[in-house]
Design a protein around this motif. Structure first.
Motif, short mmCIF file in Angstrom:
data_model
loop_
_atom_site.label_atom_id
_atom_site.label_comp_id
_atom_site.label_asym_id
_atom_site.label_seq_id
_atom_site.Cartn_x
_atom_site.Cartn_y
_atom_site.Cartn_z
N PHE A 1 -8.16 -0.69 -5.68
CA PHE A 1 -7.70 0.69 -5.74
C PHE A 1 -8.92 1.59 -5.79
O PHE A 1 -10.05 1.13 -5.98
CB PHE A 1 -6.80 0.92 -6.97
N LEU A 2 -8.70 2.86 -5.58
CA LEU A 2 -9.77 3.85 -5.69
C LEU A 2 -9.45 4.75 -6.87
O LEU A 2 -8.35 5.27 -6.99
CB LEU A 2 -9.87 4.67 -4.40
N SER A 3 -10.43 4.94 -7.73
CA SER A 3 -10.21 5.70 -8.96
C SER A 3 -10.65 7.14 -8.79
O SER A 3 -11.67 7.43 -8.15
CB SER A 3 -10.98 5.05 -10.12
N CYS B 1 -8.76 1.90 2.61
CA CYS B 1 -9.07 3.16 3.30
C CYS B 1 -8.38 3.24 4.64
O CYS B 1 -7.92 4.32 5.05
CB CYS B 1 -10.58 3.29 3.47
N ASN B 2 -8.27 2.12 5.34
CA ASN B 2 -7.62 2.13 6.65
C ASN B 2 -6.13 2.45 6.55
O ASN B 2 -5.57 3.15 7.40
CB ASN B 2 -7.82 0.78 7.35
N VAL B 3 -5.47 1.94 5.50
CA VAL B 3 -4.05 2.27 5.32
C VAL B 3 -3.91 3.75 4.96
O VAL B 3 -3.03 4.45 5.48
CB VAL B 3 -3.42 1.39 4.22
N LEU B 4 -4.76 4.23 4.06
CA LEU B 4 -4.74 5.64 3.70
C LEU B 4 -5.00 6.52 4.92
O LEU B 4 -4.35 7.56 5.12
CB LEU B 4 -5.80 5.92 2.63
N LEU B 5 -5.94 6.11 5.77
CA LEU B 5 -6.26 6.86 6.99
C LEU B 5 -5.05 6.95 7.91
O LEU B 5 -4.70 8.04 8.39
CB LEU B 5 -7.42 6.19 7.73
N VAL C 1 6.80 -3.18 6.35
CA VAL C 1 6.91 -3.53 4.93
C VAL C 1 6.19 -2.46 4.12
O VAL C 1 5.46 -1.63 4.66
CB VAL C 1 6.29 -4.91 4.63
N GLN C 2 6.38 -2.48 2.82
CA GLN C 2 5.73 -1.51 1.95
C GLN C 2 4.27 -1.90 1.71
O GLN C 2 3.99 -3.04 1.35
CB GLN C 2 6.46 -1.45 0.60
N PRO C 3 3.34 -0.97 1.88
CA PRO C 3 1.95 -1.23 1.49
C PRO C 3 1.82 -1.09 -0.02
O PRO C 3 2.83 -0.91 -0.73
CB PRO C 3 1.19 -0.14 2.23
N SER C 4 0.62 -1.15 -0.52
CA SER C 4 0.41 -0.98 -1.96
C SER C 4 0.73 0.46 -2.37
O SER C 4 0.70 1.38 -1.55
CB SER C 4 -1.03 -1.31 -2.33
N THR C 5 1.05 0.62 -3.64
CA THR C 5 1.33 1.96 -4.15
C THR C 5 0.14 2.89 -3.96
O THR C 5 0.30 4.07 -3.62
CB THR C 5 1.70 1.88 -5.65
N ALA C 6 -1.07 2.34 -4.14
CA ALA C 6 -2.28 3.16 -3.98
C ALA C 6 -2.39 3.72 -2.58
O ALA C 6 -2.91 4.82 -2.38
CB ALA C 6 -3.50 2.32 -4.33
N ALA C 7 -1.92 2.97 -1.57
CA ALA C 7 -2.05 3.40 -0.18
C ALA C 7 -1.08 4.50 0.18
O ALA C 7 -1.25 5.16 1.22
CB ALA C 7 -1.84 2.20 0.75
N GLU C 8 -0.05 4.71 -0.63
CA GLU C 8 0.97 5.70 -0.29
C GLU C 8 0.77 7.04 -0.99
O GLU C 8 1.59 7.93 -0.84
CB GLU C 8 2.34 5.14 -0.65
N SER C 9 -0.32 7.19 -1.72
CA SER C 9 -0.56 8.42 -2.46
C SER C 9 -1.08 9.52 -1.53
O SER C 9 -2.20 9.43 -1.03
CB SER C 9 -1.58 8.18 -3.57
#
Length: 429
Positions: free
Chosen positions: A265-267, A295-299, A378-386
């Motif tokens: 995760f990124l803090s 980062c790629n999922v967030l991007l 499918v669902q990515p991690s919760t961190a990636a969906e913020s």
């Protein structure tokens, strides 16, 4: 219309003796009974109605002879038939206007299987890291179906061999190579300038290139190499090509990530830049890789928010676990592990299937913001969906690009200014 009597068949879709399957010019499938000389819309076994959809498969052409009969020419195999080749991919009529995304493929499907029956002529695709592995099979599969593929690679010797291998199989394939080094943002900028100067459209941007388990290395731009190659270079490439993508809409961006994005995760409590590009004494190769994939999922999700309304959709892909690509070449223990697990992993063609699916599937037209495994969302991690983390990463990425060492002497011609409101983009020449 006629109905049949008792039917002896091993498959419910298999036609009984004396029946023939045909298609009208507007794509409706009907069935002819040569014994009774009658036709009907419903399948004589299942009772379902079917239609054919989309273009003819690549290499096929529809003709009409002097008697008014429609026939089809396969220019690849140089064969002629009166049977519409799309019949092999007919779907139930009720699915014709159904936009529901169903799983048509799985982990055993190949990229060429996904593309069966498709004609991508006139479509332009850029694939980064296309000289080997999943990138090569992605480029090869798209080219086999008529797309014009630009293989964006750092190793031009390997890229040339890869392009020649494709042309050896398909002499008429439209493939070319172009130099890009994601570890040097000036190279990314020059690649984009070269592409834009061609005045070609861009329908598929596939961000495939990546590195794994690198020893601590700083790029010429002053950033940790895993982070820059896997993420920051691709981020900058998207910025530089966004005008071409929006002008070519509908267009798609496909970003390769990994399930390893779930293990980090990124803090917001500490400097984001120091987490993304840490100093040598705080560097862990696996952590750097996992963070780059997050980062790629967030991007991808942020690109969808910003460009979706402009006709450019973005999805992110996990190609498979511990696939035996060249990504493990930087550390010998990983090479041993990848060699041991190779009999139990996907082939490169199977690994490329989800990438090709996201880049081409009809049911994903204007659909974005998803994370795909085995051609299924499918669902990515919760961190990636913020959304907050997506925007924060975007902002720090823009700042890092602006501070990149190789770009300090460059001004203007390829810089992009993205407004903060999602879905609105401006380009500054």
């Amino acid at each position: 219309m006629a109905s049949s009597g008792v039917i002896d068949t091993d498959s419910e879709d298999e036609l009984p003796s004396g029946w023939d399957e045909r298609v009208t010019l507007d794509g409706k499938v009907y069935y002819a009974n040569h014994h009774t000389r009658v036709t009907q819309w419903n399948h004589p076994v299942t009772g379902r109605r079917k239609v054919v959809m989309g273009e003819l498969p690549y290499g096929w052409e529809q003709k009409i002879n002097e008697e008014g009969q429609v026939y089809y020419i396969d220019h690849v195999s140089e064969k002629t038939t009166y049977t519409d080749p799309r019949l092999a991919f007919a779907v139930d009529a009720k699915q014709e206007n159904d936009k529901t995304v169903r799983q048509r493929f799985d982990g055993s499907s190949t990229a060429l299987h996904v593309l069966q029956g498709r004609d991508l002529s006139g479509k332009y695709a850029i694939v980064t890291g296309a000289n080997s592995g999943i990138g090569f099979e992605t480029a090869r599969s798209l080219a086999f179906h008529g797309a014009h593929v630009i293989m964006a690679c750092r190793d031009m010797k390997m890229a040339g061999k890869a392009a020649n291998a494709i042309k050896l199989e398909r002499p008429h394939a439209k493939v070319e190579t172009s130099y890009i080094d994601l570890a040097q943002l000036q190279s990314v900028q020059q690649f984009a300038l070269n592409y834009k100067s061609r005045n070609c459209p861009l329908h598929m941007l596939i961000l495939n290139a990546g590195v794994f388990s690198l020893p601590y290395t700083l790029t010429d731009d002053g950033y940790e190499a895993t982070f820059q190659v896997n993420y920051l270079g691709h981020f900058y490439l998207c910025q530089l090509l966004q005008e071409v993508l929006t002008r070519s809409a509908p267009a798609r961006i496909t970003v390769l990530s990994s399930e390893s994005h779930r293990f980090t995760f990124l803090s917001t409590d500490t400097s984001l830049a120091s987490q993304l590009s840490p100093p040598a004494d705080n560097y862990r190769a696996m952590l750097a890789y996992n963070r780059s994939k997050l980062c790629n999922v967030l991007l991808s999700n942020c690109l969808q928010r910003r460009l979706g309304a402009l006709g450019v959709s973005s999805n992110v892909v996990h190609p498979g676990n511990l696939m035996a690509t060249g990504i493990s070449r930087h550390w010998w223990p990983w090479r041993i592990l990848f060699t041991l697990v190779r009999p139990f992993t996907k082939s490169m063609q199977q690994g490329a299937a989800t990438t090709v699916f996201c880049a081409t599937a009809r049911e994903l037209e204007a659909v974005g913001g998803h994370y795909f495994i085995n051609c299924f969302s499918v669902q990515p991690s919760t961190a990636a969906e913020s959304p907050e983390m997506q925007d924060e990463l975007w902002a720090i990425s823009e700042q890092m690009v602006a501070n990149a060492t190789t770009l300090t002497e460059k001004t203007g011609d390829c810089r992009v200014n993205w407004r903060t409101d999602p879905g609105t983009v401006t380009h500054h020449a």
